[in-house]
Design a protein around this motif. Structure first.
Motif, PDB file in Angstrom:
ATOM      1  N   MET A  79       6.076   1.782   6.413  1.00  0.00           N
ATOM      2  CA  MET A  79       4.973   0.876   6.636  1.00  0.00           C
ATOM      3  C   MET A  79       3.859   1.167   5.859  1.00  0.00           C
ATOM      4  SD  MET A  79       5.602  -0.307  10.559  1.00  0.00           S
ATOM      5  CE  MET A  79       5.717   1.436  11.177  1.00  0.00           C
ATOM      6  N   LEU A  80       3.347   2.280   6.063  1.00  0.00           N
ATOM      7  CA  LEU A  80       2.162   2.610   5.294  1.00  0.00           C
ATOM      8  C   LEU A  80       2.305   2.456   3.829  1.00  0.00           C
ATOM      9  CD1 LEU A  80      -0.691   4.029   5.746  1.00  0.00           C
ATOM     10  CD2 LEU A  80       0.183   6.088   5.078  1.00  0.00           C
ATOM     11  N   ALA A  81       3.413   2.869   3.274  1.00  0.00           N
ATOM     12  CA  ALA A  81       3.510   2.910   1.688  1.00  0.00           C
ATOM     13  C   ALA A  81       3.702   1.302   1.147  1.00  0.00           C
ATOM     14  CB  ALA A  81       4.728   3.420   1.316  1.00  0.00           C
ATOM     15  N   ASN A  82       4.322   0.613   2.236  1.00  0.00           N
ATOM     16  CA  ASN A  82       4.485  -1.032   1.809  1.00  0.00           C
ATOM     17  C   ASN A  82       2.949  -1.486   1.894  1.00  0.00           C
ATOM     18  OD1 ASN A  82       5.786  -3.460   1.144  1.00  0.00           O
ATOM     19  ND2 ASN A  82       5.407  -3.878   3.309  1.00  0.00           N
ATOM     20  N   ASN A  83       2.136  -1.260   2.986  1.00  0.00           N
ATOM     21  CA  ASN A  83       0.822  -1.751   3.217  1.00  0.00           C
ATOM     22  C   ASN A  83      -0.174  -1.217   1.989  1.00  0.00           C
ATOM     23  OD1 ASN A  83       1.492  -2.933   5.459  1.00  0.00           O
ATOM     24  ND2 ASN A  83       0.830  -1.474   6.851  1.00  0.00           N
ATOM     25  N   ALA A  84       0.084  -0.090   1.618  1.00  0.00           N
ATOM     26  CA  ALA A  84      -0.592   0.525   0.437  1.00  0.00           C
ATOM     27  C   ALA A  84      -0.338  -0.538  -0.993  1.00  0.00           C
ATOM     28  CB  ALA A  84      -0.333   1.990   0.088  1.00  0.00           C
ATOM     29  N   PHE A  85       0.907  -0.864  -0.962  1.00  0.00           N
ATOM     30  CA  PHE A  85       1.316  -1.656  -2.161  1.00  0.00           C
ATOM     31  C   PHE A  85       0.867  -2.760  -2.143  1.00  0.00           C
ATOM     32  CE2 PHE A  85       3.923  -5.102  -4.183  1.00  0.00           C
ATOM     33  CZ  PHE A  85       4.023  -4.368  -5.512  1.00  0.00           C
ATOM     34  N   GLN A  86       0.493  -3.668  -0.669  1.00  0.00           N
ATOM     35  CA  GLN A  86      -0.116  -4.905  -0.766  1.00  0.00           C
ATOM     36  C   GLN A  86      -1.683  -4.610  -0.772  1.00  0.00           C
ATOM     37  OE1 GLN A  86       1.615  -7.568  -0.278  1.00  0.00           O
ATOM     38  NE2 GLN A  86       3.600  -6.456  -0.378  1.00  0.00           N
ATOM     39  N   ALA A  87      -2.249  -3.655  -0.461  1.00  0.00           N
ATOM     40  CA  ALA A  87      -3.493  -3.402  -0.528  1.00  0.00           C
ATOM     41  C   ALA A  87      -4.140  -3.198  -2.139  1.00  0.00           C
ATOM     42  CB  ALA A  87      -4.005  -2.136   0.165  1.00  0.00           C
ATOM     43  N   VAL A  88      -3.180  -2.417  -2.897  1.00  0.00           N
ATOM     44  CA  VAL A  88      -3.488  -2.185  -4.255  1.00  0.00           C
ATOM     45  C   VAL A  88      -3.513  -3.549  -5.040  1.00  0.00           C
ATOM     46  CG1 VAL A  88      -2.406  -1.062  -6.158  1.00  0.00           C
ATOM     47  CG2 VAL A  88      -2.805   0.377  -4.368  1.00  0.00           C
ATOM     48  N   ASN A  89      -2.602  -4.281  -4.458  1.00  0.00           N
ATOM     49  CA  ASN A  89      -2.437  -5.878  -5.214  1.00  0.00           C
ATOM     50  C   ASN A  89      -3.810  -6.609  -5.031  1.00  0.00           C
ATOM     51  OD1 ASN A  89      -0.110  -5.713  -6.787  1.00  0.00           O
ATOM     52  ND2 ASN A  89       1.266  -6.323  -4.955  1.00  0.00           N
ATOM     53  N   THR A  90      -4.231  -6.368  -3.872  1.00  0.00           N
ATOM     54  CA  THR A  90      -5.432  -7.117  -3.203  1.00  0.00           C
ATOM     55  C   THR A  90      -6.607  -6.526  -3.934  1.00  0.00           C
ATOM     56  OG1 THR A  90      -4.467  -7.648  -1.320  1.00  0.00           O
ATOM     57  CG2 THR A  90      -6.640  -8.073  -1.287  1.00  0.00           C
ATOM     58  N   ILE A  91      -6.750  -5.415  -4.070  1.00  0.00           N
ATOM     59  CA  ILE A  91      -8.169  -4.431  -4.178  1.00  0.00           C
ATOM     60  C   ILE A  91      -8.258  -4.296  -5.981  1.00  0.00           C
ATOM     61  CG2 ILE A  91      -9.503  -2.553  -4.114  1.00  0.00           C
ATOM     62  CD1 ILE A  91      -9.385  -4.369  -1.664  1.00  0.00           C
ATOM     63  N   GLY A  92      -7.373  -3.839  -6.405  1.00  0.00           N
ATOM     64  CA  GLY A  92      -7.209  -3.375  -7.790  1.00  0.00           C
ATOM     65  C   GLY A  92      -8.219  -2.239  -8.053  1.00  0.00           C
ATOM     66  N   TYR A  93      -8.155  -1.772  -9.433  1.00  0.00           N
ATOM     67  CA  TYR A  93      -8.905  -0.680 -10.004  1.00  0.00           C
ATOM     68  C   TYR A  93     -10.621  -1.206  -9.782  1.00  0.00           C
ATOM     69  CZ  TYR A  93      -9.334   3.754 -12.150  1.00  0.00           C
ATOM     70  OH  TYR A  93      -9.830   5.064 -12.452  1.00  0.00           O
ATOM     71  N   PRO A  94     -11.290  -0.045  -9.398  1.00  0.00           N
ATOM     72  CA  PRO A  94     -11.300   1.581  -9.441  1.00  0.00           C
ATOM     73  C   PRO A  94     -10.896   1.705  -7.962  1.00  0.00           C
ATOM     74  CG  PRO A  94     -13.427   1.171  -9.448  1.00  0.00           C
ATOM     75  CD  PRO A  94     -12.686  -0.199  -9.566  1.00  0.00           C
ATOM     76  N   GLU A  95     -11.180   0.811  -6.846  1.00  0.00           N
ATOM     77  CA  GLU A  95     -11.220   1.415  -5.427  1.00  0.00           C
ATOM     78  C   GLU A  95      -9.578   1.570  -5.060  1.00  0.00           C
ATOM     79  OE1 GLU A  95     -12.748  -1.367  -6.522  1.00  0.00           O
ATOM     80  OE2 GLU A  95     -15.107  -1.037  -6.029  1.00  0.00           O
ATOM     81  N   ALA A  96      -8.696   0.850  -5.574  1.00  0.00           N
ATOM     82  CA  ALA A  96      -7.226   1.057  -5.387  1.00  0.00           C
ATOM     83  C   ALA A  96      -6.878   2.674  -5.579  1.00  0.00           C
ATOM     84  CB  ALA A  96      -6.410   0.141  -6.320  1.00  0.00           C
ATOM     85  N   ARG A  97      -7.537   3.203  -6.284  1.00  0.00           N
ATOM     86  CA  ARG A  97      -7.130   4.562  -6.497  1.00  0.00           C
ATOM     87  C   ARG A  97      -7.516   5.366  -4.871  1.00  0.00           C
ATOM     88  NH1 ARG A  97     -12.745   4.793  -6.951  1.00  0.00           N
ATOM     89  NH2 ARG A  97     -13.867   6.724  -6.668  1.00  0.00           N
ATOM     90  N   ILE A  98      -8.122   4.989  -4.346  1.00  0.00           N
ATOM     91  CA  ILE A  98      -8.570   5.598  -3.049  1.00  0.00           C
ATOM     92  C   ILE A  98      -7.361   5.201  -1.946  1.00  0.00           C
ATOM     93  CG2 ILE A  98     -10.082   6.071  -0.805  1.00  0.00           C
ATOM     94  CD1 ILE A  98     -12.180   4.682  -2.865  1.00  0.00           C
TER      95      ILE A  98
END
Length: 426
Positions: A298-317
């Protein structure tokens, strides 16, 4: 300007193409298409150096079609439309076969760019051949995917690469003039990683270090020494991609958050696709952690969704948080092993009949044939459990899931023991 050895050694006919026998051998699908004169749109999926571009060019040559090529890295919708317009005129007004449009790294095209191809593919103005190192199911829009056949290209094996190296030494216009002895091959093959282009690049770098009148005896020690001195030239196209993602995954699997974050940083600094990293974390969360910690998926899937929403550079966190969490999580590959074993049994036993009591019975006839008869509805029994047979008779008692050695799955083991007792030997 002399082209690189890998370019000079591109095969000119299908019979010179090394490997991919499952696609080009006798009665193989692409071979049959060529022989029948009918080419459908297709997507080649495989790691670098497996010959995706070469195969597309060969298909154009042997089928007598014009060949247009675009790289998804620097081509836009306008470039696609310009080529489609040329292809349309060529097909409709000159009577020629529809040309092949080859798009390298098609997974980098966005939805709008991919949609611009749909009409031309559907109407037959072009035969589309896309090349990708990523799973097309993730990166190619469904409408385009449904109009293409997907073919998986495999990495070259040891004998294939040795054959390729010897052919280059014997047949290349420049190398054939030198005295070259391929005494040892392990170092070249190790650096290639199954990539034909890297193997030829390595050979060219080694032989270029000698004068034309010098004898070149290629040994593992010589290759290692010269390649290390030319590491930037040898890896200039970022082909460490697969080695670094492998190190990243293995660091998390090995529960080392420090190494995981280091390899993550290497990928981020190298400009790696954030979604590529996030997808690998989802896979790992199920393959290497699974039911030892169901929250990991669940956390990994949420991370994928968040990365799509946020983008670089903050997605690195976000990626760092997920990688560290997964590295610190208890590990289990029981689900991975279970599905592998189940698939192997299916291959060995074929399509075993579904037991009658488990079959669906939507019609009167099916009910008269005892479909669904004697099925025990679990919710009507104590503990929502009814001990009955759920596997085909031929493999009754076959165990696929073996709980891992962790607190969470030990609980699963005790529950399974109490329910199934001696049936599955838990």
């Amino acid at each position: 300007m002399i082209p690189p050895l890998a370019e000079r050694m591109r095969p000119k006919i299908l019979d010179e193409y090394i490997n991919q026998k499952h696609l080009l051998g006798q009665n193989a699908p692409i071979r049959l298409m060529v022989e029948n004169g009918l080419l459908s749109s297709m997507i080649f999926w495989g790691p670098p150096g497996t010959g995706k571009t070469t195969l597309a060019q060969l298909l154009a040559e042997v089928s007598g079609r014009s060949f247009f090529t675009l790289s998804a890295i620097n081509a836009g919708v306008k470039d696609v439309r310009d080529i489609i317009e040329k292809a349309k005129k060529q097909t409709l007004f000159s009577g020629e076969k529809n040309p092949i449009l080859f798009i390298d790294e098609i997974h980098r095209f966005n939805k709008g760019q991919q949609d611009s191809l749909l009409s031309a593919v559907e109407k037959g103005y072009i035969t589309l051949i896309g090349a990708t190192t990523e799973n097309p199911s993730f990166e190619v829009v469904p409408a385009l995917l449904s109009r293409c056949q997907i073919y998986i290209l495999k990495s070259l094996e040891k004998n294939d690469l040795i054959k390729l190296l010897n052919r280059a030494i014997e047949q290349d216009n420049f190398l054939s003039l030198k005295k070259i002895q391929l005494k040892e091959t392990d170092a070249l093959l190790r650096y290639s990683g199954g990539d034909a282009r890297k193997a030829l690049n390595g050979l060219e770098i080694v032989t270029a270090s000698f004068r034309n009148d010098e004898e070149v005896i290629i040994t593992n020690e010589l290759v290692s020494q010269i390649i290390q001195q030319n590491v930037t030239k040898y890896d200039k196209s970022g082909e460490q991609h697969y080695d670094i993602i492998s190190a990243f995954i293995k660091s998390i699997r090995g529960s080392d958050p420090n190494a995981a974050v280091y390899w993550l940083a290497r990928m981020l600094e190298g400009g790696e696709d954030l979604k590529f990293i996030a997808r690998r974390l989802i896979i790992l969360a199920s393959e290497d952690i699974g039911n030892a910690n169901p929250n990991a998926l669940m956390l990994a899937n949420n991370a994928f969704q968040a990365v799509n929403t946020i983008g670089y550079p903050e997605a690195r966190i976000i990626l760092s948080q997920c990688a560290i969490y997964l590295a610190n999580s208890p590990k289990s590959n029981s689900c991975y092993r279970a599905i592998n074993q189940a698939q192997q049994v299916v291959k060995e036993t074929g399509d075993l009949a579904v037991p009658l009591h488990l079959r669906n019975a939507p019609t009167k006839l099916m009910k008269e044939l005892d479909y669904g008869k004697d099925y025990q509805y679990a919710h009507q029994f104590k503990g929502n459990f009814a001990r009955q047979e759920y596997l085909p008779e031929e493999i009754s008692g076959q165990k696929f899931y073996e709980p891992g050695n962790n607190k969470r799955e030990e609980q699963d083991r005790q529950v399974l023991k109490s329910r199934w007792q001696d049936k599955y030997d838990y």
